[in-house]
Design an enzyme around this catalytic site. Structure first.
Site, mmCIF file in Angstrom:
data_model
loop_
_atom_site.group_PDB
_atom_site.id
_atom_site.type_symbol
_atom_site.label_atom_id
_atom_site.label_comp_id
_atom_site.label_asym_id
_atom_site.label_seq_id
_atom_site.Cartn_x
_atom_site.Cartn_y
_atom_site.Cartn_z
ATOM 1 N N ASN A 72 0.804 -1.235 0.000
ATOM 2 C CA ASN A 72 0.000 0.000 0.000
ATOM 3 C C ASN A 72 0.835 1.283 0.000
ATOM 4 O O ASN A 72 0.465 2.271 -0.622
ATOM 5 C CB ASN A 72 -1.023 -0.007 1.145
ATOM 6 C CG ASN A 72 -0.398 -0.138 2.504
ATOM 7 O OD1 ASN A 72 0.721 -0.621 2.643
ATOM 8 N ND2 ASN A 72 -1.116 0.292 3.517
ATOM 9 N N GLU A 127 4.299 -4.265 12.207
ATOM 10 C CA GLU A 127 3.350 -3.175 11.925
ATOM 11 C C GLU A 127 2.184 -3.805 11.191
ATOM 12 O O GLU A 127 2.304 -4.160 10.017
ATOM 13 C CB GLU A 127 4.019 -2.093 11.060
ATOM 14 C CG GLU A 127 5.197 -1.403 11.708
ATOM 15 C CD GLU A 127 4.796 -0.556 12.898
ATOM 16 O OE1 GLU A 127 3.591 -0.315 13.108
ATOM 17 O OE2 GLU A 127 5.700 -0.144 13.634
ATOM 18 N N CYS A 168 -3.349 1.150 6.715
ATOM 19 C CA CYS A 168 -3.469 0.549 8.043
ATOM 20 C C CYS A 168 -4.059 1.571 9.012
ATOM 21 O O CYS A 168 -4.726 1.231 9.971
ATOM 22 C CB CYS A 168 -2.108 0.102 8.534
ATOM 23 S SG CYS A 168 -0.877 1.398 8.419
ATOM 24 N N GLU A 171 8.247 1.917 14.616
ATOM 25 C CA GLU A 171 9.144 2.367 13.560
ATOM 26 C C GLU A 171 9.275 3.879 13.650
ATOM 27 O O GLU A 171 8.514 4.544 14.348
ATOM 28 C CB GLU A 171 8.587 1.983 12.189
ATOM 29 C CG GLU A 171 8.513 0.484 12.006
ATOM 30 C CD GLU A 171 8.412 0.064 10.556
ATOM 31 O OE1 GLU A 171 7.354 0.289 9.955
ATOM 32 O OE2 GLU A 171 9.400 -0.488 10.017
HETATM 33 P P1 NAD Z 1 0.143 -9.317 3.733
HETATM 34 O O1 NAD Z 1 0.275 -9.653 5.164
HETATM 35 O O2 NAD Z 1 -0.621 -10.229 2.862
HETATM 36 O O3 NAD Z 1 1.600 -9.220 3.062
HETATM 37 C C1 NAD Z 1 2.564 -8.301 3.520
HETATM 38 C C2 NAD Z 1 3.929 -8.777 3.073
HETATM 39 O O4 NAD Z 1 4.243 -9.969 3.783
HETATM 40 C C3 NAD Z 1 4.034 -9.146 1.599
HETATM 41 O O5 NAD Z 1 5.335 -8.820 1.149
HETATM 42 C C4 NAD Z 1 3.822 -10.652 1.610
HETATM 43 O O6 NAD Z 1 4.401 -11.297 0.498
HETATM 44 C C5 NAD Z 1 4.510 -11.038 2.901
HETATM 45 N N1 NAD Z 1 3.978 -12.227 3.579
HETATM 46 C C6 NAD Z 1 2.711 -12.714 3.568
HETATM 47 N N2 NAD Z 1 2.623 -13.791 4.370
HETATM 48 C C7 NAD Z 1 3.849 -13.973 4.921
HETATM 49 C C8 NAD Z 1 4.394 -14.910 5.849
HETATM 50 N N3 NAD Z 1 3.657 -15.904 6.364
HETATM 51 N N4 NAD Z 1 5.683 -14.793 6.208
HETATM 52 C C9 NAD Z 1 6.447 -13.800 5.717
HETATM 53 N N5 NAD Z 1 5.998 -12.894 4.808
HETATM 54 C C10 NAD Z 1 4.705 -12.978 4.424
HETATM 55 O O7 NAD Z 1 -0.415 -7.840 3.695
HETATM 56 P P2 NAD Z 1 -0.779 -6.947 2.429
HETATM 57 O O8 NAD Z 1 -2.080 -7.404 1.890
HETATM 58 O O9 NAD Z 1 0.392 -6.869 1.508
HETATM 59 O O10 NAD Z 1 -0.938 -5.499 3.131
HETATM 60 C C11 NAD Z 1 -2.090 -5.123 3.757
HETATM 61 C C12 NAD Z 1 -1.965 -5.274 5.247
HETATM 62 O O11 NAD Z 1 -0.812 -4.569 5.730
HETATM 63 C C13 NAD Z 1 -3.138 -4.657 5.979
HETATM 64 O O12 NAD Z 1 -3.594 -5.521 6.997
HETATM 65 C C14 NAD Z 1 -2.556 -3.381 6.601
HETATM 66 O O13 NAD Z 1 -3.218 -2.923 7.737
HETATM 67 C C15 NAD Z 1 -1.156 -3.780 6.865
HETATM 68 N N6 NAD Z 1 -0.283 -2.586 6.956
HETATM 69 C C16 NAD Z 1 0.127 -2.142 8.196
HETATM 70 C C17 NAD Z 1 0.897 -0.992 8.314
HETATM 71 C C18 NAD Z 1 1.339 -0.467 9.670
HETATM 72 O O14 NAD Z 1 2.230 0.386 9.720
HETATM 73 N N7 NAD Z 1 0.768 -0.908 10.784
HETATM 74 C C19 NAD Z 1 1.266 -0.293 7.178
HETATM 75 C C20 NAD Z 1 0.839 -0.763 5.948
HETATM 76 C C21 NAD Z 1 0.062 -1.919 5.840
#
Ligand code: NAD
Length: 498
Positions: free
Chosen positions: A170, A267, A301, A477
């Site tokens: 995102n 995060e 997020c 962070e």
């Molecule tokens: P996601 O969890 O599907 O994937 C995030 C990243 O992790 C990707 O690079 C993915 O390939 C990798 N990944 C997925 N499963 C994994 C595992 N089991 N082990 C290691 N890596 C893995 O999330 P998304 O759909 O890419 O992003 C959306 C989510 O991210 C939302 O829930 C959002 O709230 C969160 N987010 C949080 C913050 C924050 O600062 N708190 C910021 C941005 C996004």
């Protein structure tokens, strides 16, 4: 070496560029299994604009080993030397600002102002950690006064080691900067796993690191999806994981980290509230609600998509909110006055629409919707949706939607507003709109969130740490805490008697 003029800028037709499976010690490595590729899409047209290869287990292992070997020499750089390199990164990003903005728009379909803001955030983050390094106080040895004679103690911080950095789609460039800049400042070496949906963006930023003088082997990249991330988190030579993504994936990462007691920053998701008190400026409240719910098409997020409005203002707020949401131009980045772009993928749009349907079937009322996108050539667009007075157990009120959907609920008392805001296991951010300073302070203390904005949009400065309570994650962070998250605390004690 300058590869920022990536073919992803210009990709059209059949000759689609391929992002290599890994970039290790400056070398681009191809996938060992040629068919292990996934398409990169332009979210505002739905067209494939390239491919990304997926790193094999052997390539992931090599990336971590190279990072581990580079650690000793990188940590031996002085903080000031590392700071100079980080400063150079900021300068190079500034020099390539237009290209990076265009690349971000091309992949994610973000409106120009949002893509531009992302690049500004990257520059600010590298400059902030460059300052911390060159000012030096964060790296100094501190003396500890002890009650006994003949013994002295000191405290200092040492780099953790090899950091695995995993980012979502995102804010791909921003999230990468939030991790790489403090990791390098601390003296860690890294293996980055970009999002499989936006990797050209993260990889363009990494190219600039090499150009800025980050030595070979200090920053390495492995491309691929969840399985590549999972293998990386389990590698025994990884000392620290910094993961941004969904809470569900964060739990897997936490389990993987437990095996070797890896240091961990998470995060994760959010379900944050925007509270409009009875004394609020309604115009301001509406503009904060629009920004908090529909920036980046709600794929934040920090989306404040649970909007709590005092009963006495509810009708006035809803009328003004409807006018503002109806006026949002939902379109591709090149469109005049565009205010909201597409979702990142067809899968994400299907997911968000299914959640809206489930919420409506369970009784949620759609109060109004914004415009559908016009002339969008198959992009992953979705009109903004506003839900009125959902029940407390409705999925649209309880779950992270990660799309352009906002819920509005009325309240009568401050206690009720605080209870509603805190009725979630997440706790990332909150916004309060009020003219009453005392009540603003009360909310700042009472709302369970890592960051509370009062009468401001979602301002982010690298000086202010980011992270949440509960299911929103672990650790922080940005800020000094962001640097410390890539360091171990070490004490020494010595006998001072002659
Ligand atoms: P996601 O969890 O599907 O994937 C995030 C990243 O992790 C990707 O690079 C993915 O390939 C990798 N990944 C997925 N499963 C994994 C595992 N089991 N082990 C290691 N890596 C893995 O999330 P998304 O759909 O890419 O992003 C959306 C989510 O991210 C939302 O829930 C959002 O709230 C969160 N987010 C949080 C913050 C924050 O600062 N708190 C910021 C941005 C996004």
């Amino acid at each position: 070496m300058n590869t920022i003029d990536t073919p992803f800028f210009a990709a059209v037709g059949n000759d689609l560029p391929v992002l290599p499976a890994a970039r290790i010690a400056g070398r681009a490595l191809r996938a060992e299994v040629p068919e292990s590729r996934s398409a990169i899409f332009n979210a505002s047209t739905g067209e494939a604009i390239g491919w990304q290869e997926s790193a094999s287990a052997a390539q992931i292992d090599e990336a971590v080993r190279v990072a581990s070997e580079a650690f000793a020499s990188w940590r031996a750089f002085t903080a000031a030397q590392r700071g100079e390199i980080l400063r150079k990164v900021a300068e190079l990003v500034e020099a390539r600002r237009d290209q990076l903005t265009v690349l971000q728009m091309r992949v994610s379909g973000k409106p120009p102002v949002e893509a531009w803001t992302d690049v500004s955030d990257v520059i600010a983050t590298f400059n902030y950690y460059a300052d911390l390094c060159t000012q030096g106080t964060a790296f100094e040895i501190e003396s500890i006064v002890l009650p006994g004679d003949g013994v002295a103690a000191e405290r200092f911080h040492v780099p953790v080691g090899v950091a695995a950095l995993i980012v979502p789609w995102n804010f791909p460039m921003v999230t990468t900067a939030w991790k790489i800049a403090p990791a390098l400042a601390a003296g860690c070496t890294v293996v980055l796993k970009p999002s499989e949906l936006t990797s050209p963006v993260e990889c363009a930023l990494v190219d600039l690191l090499a150009e800025a003088g980050v030595p070979e082997g200090v920053v390495n990249v492995v491309n691929g999806g969840a399985e590549v991330g999972a293998l990386l988190t389990r590698h025994p030579l990884v000392d620290k994981i910094s993961f941004t993504g969904s809470t569900a994936a964060g739990k897997h990462v936490m389990r993987a980290a437990a095996e070797d007691m890896k240091r961990l920053t998470l995060e994760l998701g959010g379900k944050s509230a925007l509270i409009v008190r009875e004394d609020a400026d309604v115009e301001l409240a509406v503009s904060l609600a629009v920004g908090g719910a529909f920036t980046n098409a709600g794929q934040m997020c920090s989306a404040t998509a649970r909007i709590l409005v005092h009963d006495s203002l509810y009708r006035k707020f809803m009328t003004a909110f409807e006018t503002a949401v109806s006026a949002l131009v939902v379109a591709a980045p090149g469109t005049r006055d565009v205010a909201m772009g597409p979702l990142i993928s067809e899968g994400q749009r299907t997911r968000v629409q299914a959640l809206v349907e489930a919420g409506v079937q369970a009784g949620a009322q759609v109060a109004f919707q914004g415009q559908s996108a016009q002339d969008t050539d198959g992009g992953f667009f979705m009109a903004p949706v506003v839900i009125a007075e959902p029940s407390a157990d409705n999925i649209l009120w309880t779950d992270e939607i990660f799309g352009p959907v906002a819920c509005v609920k009325s309240f009568r008392t401050d206690d009720e507003a605080i209870a509603l805001a805190n009725d979630t296991r997440y706790g990332l951010v909150a916004t309060v709109v009020t003219r009453n300073k005392q009540m603003a302070q009360h909310y700042q203390c009472a709302v369970r969130a890592g960051l509370v904005w009062v009468n401001t949009p979602q301002l982010i400065y690298p000086h202010v740490s980011w992270g949440g309570f509960g299911l929103s994650g672990l650790g922080r962070e940005l800020g000094l805490a962001g640097l410390r998250s890539y360091q171990e605390l070490r004490h020494t004690m010595r006998n001072t008697t002659p």
